[in-house]
Write a protein that holds these residues in place. Structure first.
Motif, PDB file in Angstrom:
ATOM      1  N   ARG A 191       4.415   8.108 -21.106  1.00  0.00           N
ATOM      2  CA  ARG A 191       4.095   8.671 -19.786  1.00  0.00           C
ATOM      3  C   ARG A 191       5.288   9.403 -19.201  1.00  0.00           C
ATOM      4  O   ARG A 191       5.358   9.632 -17.999  1.00  0.00           O
ATOM      5  N   GLN A 206       2.083   1.877  -3.327  1.00  0.00           N
ATOM      6  CA  GLN A 206       1.072   2.309  -4.281  1.00  0.00           C
ATOM      7  C   GLN A 206       0.662   3.761  -4.078  1.00  0.00           C
ATOM      8  O   GLN A 206       0.248   4.422  -5.020  1.00  0.00           O
ATOM      9  N   PHE A 207       0.735   4.243  -2.850  1.00  0.00           N
ATOM     10  CA  PHE A 207       0.199   5.572  -2.593  1.00  0.00           C
ATOM     11  C   PHE A 207       1.270   6.648  -2.463  1.00  0.00           C
ATOM     12  O   PHE A 207       0.958   7.819  -2.369  1.00  0.00           O
ATOM     13  N   ILE A 253      -0.997  10.847 -13.151  1.00  0.00           N
ATOM     14  CA  ILE A 253      -0.169  10.302 -14.234  1.00  0.00           C
ATOM     15  C   ILE A 253      -0.451  11.093 -15.503  1.00  0.00           C
ATOM     16  O   ILE A 253      -1.588  11.214 -15.922  1.00  0.00           O
ATOM     17  N   ARG A 267       5.486   3.440 -21.750  1.00  0.00           N
ATOM     18  CA  ARG A 267       4.466   3.036 -20.803  1.00  0.00           C
ATOM     19  C   ARG A 267       5.008   2.890 -19.388  1.00  0.00           C
ATOM     20  O   ARG A 267       4.243   2.753 -18.444  1.00  0.00           O
ATOM     21  N   GLY A 268       6.311   2.876 -19.269  1.00  0.00           N
ATOM     22  CA  GLY A 268       6.895   2.663 -17.949  1.00  0.00           C
ATOM     23  C   GLY A 268       6.742   3.883 -17.066  1.00  0.00           C
ATOM     24  O   GLY A 268       6.681   5.013 -17.541  1.00  0.00           O
ATOM     25  N   LEU A 269       6.682   3.653 -15.785  1.00  0.00           N
ATOM     26  CA  LEU A 269       6.735   4.755 -14.824  1.00  0.00           C
ATOM     27  C   LEU A 269       7.856   4.415 -13.866  1.00  0.00           C
ATOM     28  O   LEU A 269       7.927   3.304 -13.373  1.00  0.00           O
ATOM     29  N   GLN A 285      10.954   3.234 -22.724  1.00  0.00           N
ATOM     30  CA  GLN A 285       9.666   2.546 -22.638  1.00  0.00           C
ATOM     31  C   GLN A 285       8.598   3.540 -22.195  1.00  0.00           C
ATOM     32  O   GLN A 285       8.499   3.867 -21.023  1.00  0.00           O
ATOM     33  N   TYR A 322      12.310   1.056 -15.595  1.00  0.00           N
ATOM     34  CA  TYR A 322      11.593   0.553 -16.763  1.00  0.00           C
ATOM     35  C   TYR A 322      11.412   1.631 -17.820  1.00  0.00           C
ATOM     36  O   TYR A 322      11.534   1.379 -19.020  1.00  0.00           O
ATOM     37  N   PHE A 357       0.832  -1.201   0.000  1.00  0.00           N
ATOM     38  CA  PHE A 357       0.000   0.000   0.000  1.00  0.00           C
ATOM     39  C   PHE A 357       0.870   1.256   0.000  1.00  0.00           C
ATOM     40  O   PHE A 357       0.595   2.208  -0.722  1.00  0.00           O
ATOM     41  N   THR A 407       0.455   2.810 -32.221  1.00  0.00           N
ATOM     42  CA  THR A 407       0.125   3.777 -31.176  1.00  0.00           C
ATOM     43  C   THR A 407       1.084   3.640 -30.000  1.00  0.00           C
ATOM     44  O   THR A 407       1.375   2.544 -29.540  1.00  0.00           O
TER      45      THR A 407
END
Lengths: 601, 432
Positions: free
Chosen positions: A74, A23-24, A59, A132-134, A130, A138, A20, A70
């Motif tokens: 990010r 994630q936050f 994001i 799409r990576g954050l 990449q 990555y 958690f 496509t």
């Protein structure tokens, strides 16, 4: 048990706590918060302030649809100040993207306007990484498995030996080319140089790139930039065997700058470019010539254009031979590519017709040659032929051992066992001179002829003008004492027909074919090309009986001898012992002779 | 009147809701314990009383239960992952990247799904070993063993179909190799492979097929068979146990004599021995599960069995959580059809087969596995000796156990060789 239960529950709790937390409290949130704070303090007008105040970390992403598949970029989630010129001096990741006239940015009324707007282009179209990576690992492509890490970035763990050479924004030229494919595009000089090298160093002879070349000997490179990282490409150029143990690509003598240009050029090969349509692609396939023929594209050769007077001079030919990297494979003077035969005495061994024919189609002269047909112009072939034909200085060696070592051992090996330096690239394989059975069952006369006139359809050239007859005999004596290590035995006289007594007719050929399919295909193959299922385990390999030049150069008597009594020192058995009659041999010979319709008995 | 009703309804509302959901208070009597298990949907698959032998931790080691819990976790995390997945060769890999970078808890959920899947394959195998070494497949449990083998194969297939879905190099080539192993079957091999892949090579058709199998067909079939598997455990009289476990030590056979059924199920009834019992179930074949104070060797499922199960559940989740925290599920390069990795390896549980295939395509890919599965299926019908049930490595079962041990060791050894000791061109390499 209750204690264990409590412990296990506690572990679950802890793990969830960590997850958690993770994630936050993202890394990017702290960048964005920091950006908003700084932007607020930098804001001079109410509008600027209002633009920042309402925002909270989220994001950010740009969806790019105009360039190939496509993309979702990010990058601006962390690099949030990327288009905010006030942050041009900040540290990463907030620093704004520099403006530059090179990229087409314009200064209008004291404000820079971007040519490549981030909302249209995103980031990865130019930079790779990449999208799409954050998070750095990555997103930057530091993950070992991502094929497109940030181009030229020092963040990436390139292969250690090449790392310093692989850093620099010039590597991004590879991606410029995906849109700016025009040959004369000024901002991608390294791609243009790489493309020139691709042709100048004859890469195209072996490698296929859709729309550029049709080489078939090496791997296709049409999508090499999509699949491999630049460190892999660099390494494959300077050390071909590092990534593919079976590769026989020569090590070209290239400077680091040239390798860099080639690497960038190859990295730009990503299959279909953004500027191409599938229709362009189709037209390119239609325009292709014969397999093995190069499509020379857009006048990119290093040599002078062939307009004007055909300068068929020796000097021009010499320059072509060197410019076109012939010595990446061949030997000439002090250069030795270690793959293909010695050209130093070519003028004494082959005539100009042979050379021209061989240039145009190497397999028309040596049917299993691996030399590509490079598709130069006839003027260039003529000039190179003239130059090679001028190489008429015999070697300054007299001692038989020296002659063997300087002229023969490159193919036949220092030990005479046929495993010379370039032997594996030759087909048929050079003769093993240590096989007593073979060496003592053939007449001296035959060996002398083979040396003097060469063996047709093979890489054995005619040495008659390089060596005098007494030298040939001396070399053969040397071979006898050093490699065969047994004195010559008298050849057993055998009754053999000089000419096939069975007249060639379709019935005879059919009978011969039936016999061939029964008896011969195990080694010589169903197509008689020497590639039967058993052939892999044999050395010398079974003869390719489709080799027209060779077959036409041997007499019926020799074919009868080999078929009836076998070839000692090879896997060819004596067929008389297996019940073949002379008549059947005659049918077989007629069958073999029937491959070449033009051949006259 | 109406006011009174509504007032009391309001004050008692929480309690009423609670009681309507959990019909029984925390039990304090044997009747309560029995009813707690019996009236709860989720608990009623359990017997009211279980034999003490069943609860011995080292008898089952909870292996079957771990497998089941892993399956439940797989369904749960699988559904979560499914919300983000598209079974398309263009999108699948990008979705994996999104799951890793952007989706909340995406990495953790995927990790749990991945490791639970590998874990399920491992534990279903270990469970099978436990059942064999304790002789638990013997009469009357023969068919449940067969079901177990089928479930084992379904688990493998389920894991195999899931392996392709990330659509990275690892997935693509593992499935290419795995599917080509299927192609070695004589006569029908190529057709089987084509049916599975929907094409001659692994591509969009294969991805869609594997997806449907993985998220719909196989989970349903497994759920159904697991239900049957559990149901048969009950109907076969609970877990296997040695005959002496039926009675408490020191009790003679006569005191645990059979109970005469009285035709009044649901009511208290009286046995010939004159003791009071509660008939709470229909007619059950085999050893009768008894309720009440019959002097046997059983205890109430609540709380003994449920605590044990909870323990296994918590332990499973804890282990999986720790694993998923520290180890990320692999995601390799996007698929590159022209650039196979060297060596291209099947999923680890098929590497034993791939190792065999490197010696002989037919025998390794088809012959030996088919023989092994057939032998496993007929084991309970070949071994009819009723002795040695319910004990680990019973002396009477020396031959059977030895043979099975050899089977286990050989397979594990092959998998270890295939996994660790095989390098480029399937040549022997040392992992150190």
């Amino acid at each position: 048990m209750r204690l264990a239960l409590a412990t296990a529950s506690f572990v679950i709790l802890i793990v969830h706590g960590i997850i958690f937390y993770d994630q936050f409290f993202h890394e990017w949130e702290s960048y964005q918060t920091s950006y908003y704070q700084q932007a607020l303090s930098l804001a001079k007008t109410d509008a600027e302030r209002a633009a920042v105040e309402g925002r909270s970390p989220k994001i950010e992403q740009i969806i790019v649809t105009s360039f190939g598949e496509t993309r979702v970029d990010r990058c601006s989630t962390c690099h949030i100040g990327i288009d905010d010129p006030r942050f041009k001096d900040s540290g990463h990741p907030l620093r704004s993207h520099p403006f530059s006239e090179e990229l087409g940015d314009k200064l209008v009324d004291g404000k820079w306007v971007r040519r490549h707007k981030f909302n249209d282009f995103g980031c990865t179209v130019c930079h790779d990484g990449q999208g799409r990576g954050l998070g750095g690992k990555y997103a930057h492509g530091q993950d070992h498995f991502w094929p497109d890490p940030l181009l030229g970035s020092k963040l990436i763990d390139w292969r250690a030996d090449y790392k310093p050479k692989l850093v620099g924004k010039e590597y991004m030229q590879a991606n410029c080319t995906l849109c700016h494919t025009e040959d004369g595009f000024g901002s991608t000089p390294l791609v243009a140089q790489g493309r020139r090298l691709f042709f100048g160093k004859n890469c195209y002879g072996c490698h296929k790139i859709d729309g550029l070349s049709n080489g078939a000997l090496g791997p296709e490179l049409s999508e090499v930039g999509k699949k491999f990282k630049i460190d892999y490409i660099w390494e494959s150029i300077v050390d071909p065997r590092a990534n593919s143990a079976a590769s026989f690509m020569p090590k070209f003598n290239l400077t680091d700058d040239e390798v860099k240009a080639l690497t960038i050029f190859l990295k730009s090969r990503r299959g279909m470019n953004f500027s191409e349509t599938s229709l362009d692609r189709y037209k390119a396939t239609l325009a292709k010539g014969e397999p093995g023929q190069a499509l020379i594209h857009g006048g990119v050769l290093t040599s002078p254009p062939e307009t004007g007077t055909p300068t068929a001079g020796v000097a021009y030919g010499e320059r072509l031979v060197y410019d076109k990297s012939c010595m990446a494979c061949h030997k000439l003077g002090k250069f030795d590519g270690g793959i293909a035969p010695d050209l130093s005495f070519e003028g004494l061994m082959r005539d100009e017709d042979w050379m021209m024919g061989h240039f145009r189609s190497p397999r028309s002269k040596i049917s299993d040659s691996i030399m590509p047909a490079f598709g130069f112009t006839d003027n260039e072939y003529q000039a190179m032929t003239t130059y090679l034909a001028s190489l008429k200085t015999p070697p300054l060696v007299t001692n038989p051992a020296e002659i063997y070592n300087s002229l023969c051992s490159r193919c036949h090996g220092e030990k005479g066992d046929g495993h010379g330096q370039i032997a594996v690239y030759l087909d048929p394989y050079p003769r093993d001179l240590t096989k007593v059975g073979f060496m003592n069952s053939k007449s001296l006369e035959r060996f002398v002829t083979s040396i003097r006139n060469g063996v047709h359809g093979t890489s054995m050239p005619a040495w008659g003008k390089v060596l005098r007859d007494d030298q040939i005999h001396a070399v053969l004596d040397h071979i006898q004492t050093t490699f065969v290590k047994e004195p010559r035995r008298p050849i057993r006289e055998r009754k053999l027909p000089e000419i096939n007594p069975i007249a060639s007719s379709s019935e005879s050929v059919n009978r011969g074919e039936g016999l061939f399919l029964q008896r011969c295909t195990g080694c010589h193959g169903r197509k008689a090309d020497g590639k039967g299922p058993n052939s892999l385990d044999m050395l010398p390999r079974p003869r390719n009986l489709r080799n027209r030049d060779f077959l036409n150069s041997v007499t019926d008597r020799r074919l009868f001898e080999s078929l009836l009594y076998g070839v000692q020192g090879t896997a060819m058995p004596s067929w008389i012992d297996y019940g073949l009659t002379e008549k059947e041999i005659g049918d077989l010979v007629n069958y073999l002779r029937s491959f070449d319709k033009g051949h006259k008995q | 009147m109406a006011r009174k009703i509504s007032l009391s309804a309001l004050t008692e509302l929480p309690g009423n809701i609670w009681n309507s959901i959990f019909r029984n208070p925390l039990p304090s009597s044997d009747l309560g314990r029995a009813q707690t298990s019996f009236t709860n949907f989720f608990l009623h698959i359990h017997p009211v009383k279980v034999n003490r032998h069943t609860l011995k931790p080292w008898y089952t080691m909870g292996l079957g239960l771990i497998t089941f819990f892993l399956f439940v976790i797989l369904v749960f995390t699988g559904v979560l992952v499914m919300f983000y997945y598209v079974p398309s060769t263009n999108q699948a890999y990008d979705r994996m990247l999104d799951l890793r970078s952007t989706v909340a808890f995406g990495t953790f959920t995927r990790n749990m799904h991945r490791w639970a899947a590998h874990g399920m394959v491992a534990f279903v195998f270990l469970h099978m070993c436990r059942v064999f070494f304790t002789g638990a497949y013997k009469r009357p449990r023969e068919f449940n063993w067969v079901l177990g083998i089928v479930l084992f194969l379904l688990t493998l297939f389920s894991s195999f179909t899931g392996y392709l879905l990330p659509w990275d190099q690892l997935a693509f080539w593992a499935i290419t190799v795995g599917a080509s192993i299927a192609g070695y079957a004589p006569v029908v091999g190529e057709q089987m492979r084509f049916l599975l892949l929907g094409d001659t090579t692994v591509g969009q058709e294969a991805l869609l097929r594997f997806y449907v199998l993985h998220v719909a067909v196989l989970p349903l079939v497994i759920t159904l068979l697991v239900a049957v598997h559990f149901w048969r455990i009950r109907k076969d009289g609970g877990l296997s146990r040695p005959p002496e476990a039926e009675s408490e030590p020191g009790l003679s056979k006569e005191t645990t004599a059979k109970v005469d059924l009285v035709e009044k199920p649901g009511e208290a009834f009286v046995t010939s021995a004159g003791k009071k019992h509660f008939g709470i179930q229909g007619l059950v074949r085999g050893p009768f599960t008894k309720v009440g104070n019959v002097p046997d060797n059983s205890v109430f499922a609540w709380p003994n069995l449920f605590m044990a199960e909870l323990f296994v559940l918590i332990l499973t989740i804890a282990g999986l959580c720790v694993l998923s925290l520290f180890f990320d599920a692999p995601l390799e390069e996007p698929v590159n059809i022209t650039h196979p990795p060297n060596p291209a390896k099947a999923p680890w549980y098929f590497l034993g087969l791939q190792e065999l295939v490197s010696y002989s395509a037919f025998w390794g890919g088809v012959g030996i596995p088919t023989i092994q599965v057939l032998l496993l299926l007929v084991v309970p019908y070949l071994d009819r000796d009723p002795r040695g049930v319910g004990r680990w490595f019973a002396g009477e079962r020396l031959l059977a156990n030895t043979l099975f041990l050899i089977f286990v060791i050989v397979n594990i050894t092959l998998i270890i060789i295939g996994t660790l000791f095989r390098g480029p061109n399937w040549e022997f390499v040392s992992p150190w």
